[in-house]
Design an enzyme around this catalytic site. Structure first.
Site, PDB file in Angstrom:
ATOM      1  N   LYS A 205       1.636  13.269  -9.914  1.00  0.00           N
ATOM      2  CA  LYS A 205       2.089  11.693  -8.340  1.00  0.00           C
ATOM      3  C   LYS A 205       1.013  11.529  -7.656  1.00  0.00           C
ATOM      4  O   LYS A 205       0.578  10.223  -7.807  1.00  0.00           O
ATOM      5  CB  LYS A 205       3.014  12.381  -7.765  1.00  0.00           C
ATOM      6  CG  LYS A 205       3.348  11.571  -6.359  1.00  0.00           C
ATOM      7  CD  LYS A 205       3.966  10.110  -6.652  1.00  0.00           C
ATOM      8  CE  LYS A 205       3.965   9.311  -5.907  1.00  0.00           C
ATOM      9  NZ  LYS A 205       4.756   7.924  -5.852  1.00  0.00           N
ATOM     10  N   ASN A 209      -1.311   7.670  -8.437  1.00  0.00           N
ATOM     11  CA  ASN A 209      -1.744   7.092  -7.124  1.00  0.00           C
ATOM     12  C   ASN A 209      -3.224   6.987  -6.676  1.00  0.00           C
ATOM     13  O   ASN A 209      -4.005   5.753  -6.521  1.00  0.00           O
ATOM     14  CB  ASN A 209      -0.897   7.563  -5.623  1.00  0.00           C
ATOM     15  CG  ASN A 209       0.724   6.741  -6.039  1.00  0.00           C
ATOM     16  OD1 ASN A 209       0.912   5.536  -6.752  1.00  0.00           O
ATOM     17  ND2 ASN A 209       1.302   7.024  -4.627  1.00  0.00           N
ATOM     18  N   GLY A 258      -3.305  -1.154   1.666  1.00  0.00           N
ATOM     19  CA  GLY A 258      -2.222   0.023   2.593  1.00  0.00           C
ATOM     20  C   GLY A 258      -0.800   0.639   1.937  1.00  0.00           C
ATOM     21  O   GLY A 258      -0.729   0.385   1.210  1.00  0.00           O
ATOM     22  N   CYS A 261       1.795   5.214   0.851  1.00  0.00           N
ATOM     23  CA  CYS A 261       1.809   5.624  -0.120  1.00  0.00           C
ATOM     24  C   CYS A 261       0.102   6.377  -0.360  1.00  0.00           C
ATOM     25  O   CYS A 261      -0.227   7.573  -0.342  1.00  0.00           O
ATOM     26  CB  CYS A 261       2.189   5.389  -0.977  1.00  0.00           C
ATOM     27  SG  CYS A 261       4.128   4.964  -1.006  1.00  0.00           S
ATOM     28  N   LYS A 264      -2.307   7.395   2.693  1.00  0.00           N
ATOM     29  CA  LYS A 264      -1.684   9.060   2.845  1.00  0.00           C
ATOM     30  C   LYS A 264      -2.542  10.155   1.659  1.00  0.00           C
ATOM     31  O   LYS A 264      -2.533  11.044   1.868  1.00  0.00           O
ATOM     32  CB  LYS A 264      -0.412   9.338   3.248  1.00  0.00           C
ATOM     33  CG  LYS A 264       0.284  10.759   2.998  1.00  0.00           C
ATOM     34  CD  LYS A 264       2.233   9.903   3.292  1.00  0.00           C
ATOM     35  CE  LYS A 264       2.874   9.388   2.426  1.00  0.00           C
ATOM     36  NZ  LYS A 264       3.569  10.609   1.373  1.00  0.00           N
TER      37      LYS A 264
HETATM   38  C1  UGA Z   1       2.548   2.941  -4.696  1.00  0.00           C
HETATM   39  C2  UGA Z   1       2.878   2.953  -6.247  1.00  0.00           C
HETATM   40  O1  UGA Z   1       2.074   1.476  -6.780  1.00  0.00           O
HETATM   41  C3  UGA Z   1       3.294   3.249  -6.964  1.00  0.00           C
HETATM   42  O2  UGA Z   1       4.158   3.159  -8.238  1.00  0.00           O
HETATM   43  C4  UGA Z   1       3.947   4.970  -6.256  1.00  0.00           C
HETATM   44  O3  UGA Z   1       5.853   5.358  -6.412  1.00  0.00           O
HETATM   45  C5  UGA Z   1       4.570   4.204  -4.355  1.00  0.00           C
HETATM   46  O4  UGA Z   1       2.915   3.884  -4.421  1.00  0.00           O
HETATM   47  C6  UGA Z   1       4.874   5.831  -3.584  1.00  0.00           C
HETATM   48  O5  UGA Z   1       3.967   6.764  -3.413  1.00  0.00           O
HETATM   49  O6  UGA Z   1       6.179   5.928  -3.387  1.00  0.00           O
HETATM   50  P1  UGA Z   1       3.341   0.705  -2.896  1.00  0.00           P
HETATM   51  O7  UGA Z   1       2.544   1.995  -2.193  1.00  0.00           O
HETATM   52  O8  UGA Z   1       4.682   0.836  -2.556  1.00  0.00           O
HETATM   53  O9  UGA Z   1       3.555   1.743  -4.434  1.00  0.00           O
HETATM   54  O10 UGA Z   1       2.504  -0.434  -3.535  1.00  0.00           O
HETATM   55  P2  UGA Z   1       0.961  -0.494  -4.955  1.00  0.00           P
HETATM   56  O11 UGA Z   1       1.932  -2.079  -5.196  1.00  0.00           O
HETATM   57  O12 UGA Z   1       0.585  -0.254  -5.220  1.00  0.00           O
HETATM   58  O13 UGA Z   1       0.327  -1.777  -3.560  1.00  0.00           O
HETATM   59  C7  UGA Z   1      -0.192  -0.884  -2.554  1.00  0.00           C
HETATM   60  C8  UGA Z   1      -1.614  -1.745  -1.411  1.00  0.00           C
HETATM   61  O14 UGA Z   1      -2.597  -1.994  -2.670  1.00  0.00           O
HETATM   62  C9  UGA Z   1      -0.677  -2.840  -1.276  1.00  0.00           C
HETATM   63  O15 UGA Z   1      -1.555  -2.937  -0.060  1.00  0.00           O
HETATM   64  C10 UGA Z   1      -1.839  -3.752  -1.973  1.00  0.00           C
HETATM   65  O16 UGA Z   1      -1.366  -4.779  -1.461  1.00  0.00           O
HETATM   66  C11 UGA Z   1      -3.102  -3.084  -2.765  1.00  0.00           C
HETATM   67  N1  UGA Z   1      -3.169  -4.038  -4.260  1.00  0.00           N
HETATM   68  C12 UGA Z   1      -2.239  -3.788  -5.043  1.00  0.00           C
HETATM   69  C13 UGA Z   1      -4.088  -4.329  -3.952  1.00  0.00           C
HETATM   70  O17 UGA Z   1      -5.399  -4.547  -2.690  1.00  0.00           O
HETATM   71  N2  UGA Z   1      -5.345  -4.575  -5.055  1.00  0.00           N
HETATM   72  C14 UGA Z   1      -3.816  -5.010  -6.351  1.00  0.00           C
HETATM   73  O18 UGA Z   1      -4.507  -4.838  -7.549  1.00  0.00           O
HETATM   74  C15 UGA Z   1      -2.551  -3.855  -6.142  1.00  0.00           C
END
Ligand code: UGA
Length: 433
Positions: A205, A209, A258, A261, A264
């Site tokens: 996990k 991440n 941001g 997840c 942190k």
């Molecule tokens: C993330 C993981 O993708 C999930 O698989 C995981 O279960 C989850 O954390 C968790 O640990 O609970 P999440 O935090 O919902 O999911 O969001 P993401 O879609 O991963 O995006 C995270 C951040 O990265 C956002 O701020 C998003 O805008 C940014 N991001 C994402 C980018 O700047 N560029 C990208 O290409 C993708």
């Protein structure tokens, strides 16, 4: 199967609803009675596309209920812990107080053999210490404690629940593996199940991440280089992603990652590595670079309006990403704080996150009723969150109300050619910003 889920947050609630939809009898337990009251009225306490409909359907079908008490645990075949693991304010280590409290309550209630699964993101070795704590609390309890990490994305939780890339079962014994396979039986034809030991599952996990966070930070740094050497990050990312070993996903540049997840979990993983005298230099530099990035973007925005008296910036997007109302560790929020510190007036809009943003900013910023209204008297428009709606900005509507026709797209989702044709000064991340 009879399942109890402890925690009704972004992991606990979609998991409860999803398992009920698979046909199980699920009770979702949360200590906060105000949340349980709302859920009992068939209203979702978080925004997730499609969640409320499924919640209502499964409550009506008698498969899903909500409770503030742990007594229901004695009936369960599987108990899933999905409580928060917030960072320690100084060390950033994952704080396990909610996990421990849940474990003690569960141990007290157990009757008959039960599988207890930790779904919350927890440091390696937590399974061992929680198992010890539960055995100490109730030496006669019959249970196996496993790790069942969650990979749902916020905003897409319902979709991801039913279409997981993988289900990881971290168990040191065979019996709980069989039970978890039965729990997810209806999904097994469309996913891969990986059975590993408990510690490996806990690490999968964090490593997943952190890897995604590193990938985002990498593309953000390449975006900065593109802007300096006249490349176009979108083309560079597409070219890289066509290599199947690299892949297109998570190569979208932006103002930094941001949410609740990545920030942190990268910190907690780095802490874990330092604690074990292991160097995770890539993760350490990603953390530092991601935090610097938001200040750098704020400084660039400030300089774009530095020649204007009483500058005003219209902000599009407040949540940490598309499809959610969640503003926790949102780059947009951190950037706005920097702008406010520099006496810039802010008017903002987000399709989902207005009420959470109000809790953060109160009267310190203005809130627009729609995406075009942020342009009212603004000297600059900036897109900070990749909300789909912003792809449909109508620049002709904006021209009569904006003070200075400039737009910065920190997510590269807006049709900037259209804006430029109408006389806007356009700036795209990884191109000319
Ligand atoms: C993330 C993981 O993708 C999930 O698989 C995981 O279960 C989850 O954390 C968790 O640990 O609970 P999440 O935090 O919902 O999911 O969001 P993401 O879609 O991963 O995006 C995270 C951040 O990265 C956002 O701020 C998003 O805008 C940014 N991001 C994402 C980018 O700047 N560029 C990208 O290409 C993708």
């Amino acid at each position: 199967m009879k399942v109890v889920i402890i925690g009704s947050g972004y992991v606990g609630l979609p998991t409860s609803v999803g398992l009920a939809e698979l046909g199980h009898h699920v009770v979702c337990v949360d200590r906060e009675s105000s949340k349980i009251e709302i859920l009992r009225q068939h209203i979702s306490t978080i925004y997730e596309d499609g969640l409320e409909e499924l919640l209502r359907k499964n409550v009506d079908a008698g498969r899903l209920s909500f409770s503030t008490t742990h007594e229901v645990i004695s009936e369960a075949e599987v108990v899933i812990i999905a409580v928060g693991t917030p960072p320690h304010p100084v060390t950033k280590e994952a704080d396990l107080k909610y996990i421990h409290a849940a474990a003690i309550e569960i141990a007290r209630e157990l009757k008959g053999y039960t599988v207890v699964a930790i779904k919350s993101t927890v440091p390696v070795g937590t399974g061992d210490s929680v198992e010890y704590l539960m055995k100490k609390t109730n030496p006669s309890a019959q249970f196996h404690l496993i790790s069942l990490p969650e990979f749902l994305r916020e905003g897409f939780a319902v979709h991801d629940f039913f279409n997981p890339d993988r289900i990881v079962i971290g168990a040191n014994e065979e019996e709980p593996k069989k039970i978890i396979n039965t729990l997810y039986a209806k999904l097994l034809s469309r996913t891969k199940v990986l059975q590993v030991n408990r510690r490996s599952a806990e690490l999968i996990k964090y490593a997943s991440n952190a890897f995604l966070a590193v990938k985002i930070h990498f593309i953000n740094e390449i975006a900065d280089l593109c802007a300096k050497v006249s490349g176009d990050i979108n083309d560079v990312a597409t070219g890289m992603g066509l290599d199947s070993r690299i892949g297109q996903k998570f190569l979208n540049p932006g103002p930094g990652y941001g949410g609740s997840c990545f920030p942190k979990d990268t910190e907690a993983l780095a802490y874990m590595a330092r604690h074990n005298q292991v160097e995770l230099s890539l993760v350490e530099s990603t953390i530092a670079g991601n935090s610097k990035r938001k200040r750098k973007i704020a400084a660039q925005l400030i300089s774009s309006v530095s020649d204007v008296p009483d500058p005003k910036i219209g902000v599009l997007g407040l949540a940490f990403k598309n499809g959610t109302d969640d503003c926790r560790s949102s780059p947009a929020v951190e950037i706005i704080e920097e702008l406010l510190n520099n006496d810039i007036e802010i008017i903002a809009y987000d399709p989902l996150a207005m009420s959470n943003a109000r809790c953060i900013f109160g009267e310190r910023i203005k809130y627009a009723d729609g995406m075009h209204d942020v342009a009212e008297g603004a000297d600059l428009l900036v897109v900070l969150t990749e909300c789909n709606e912003f792809k449909f900005l109508d620049f002709e509507k904006i021209i009569p109300i904006i003070r200075r026709q400039q737009i910065v797209d920190c997510r590269n989702i807006v049709d900037m050619d259209k804006a430029a044709k109408l006389g806007f000064k356009t700036m795209k991340i990884g191109l000319n910003f």
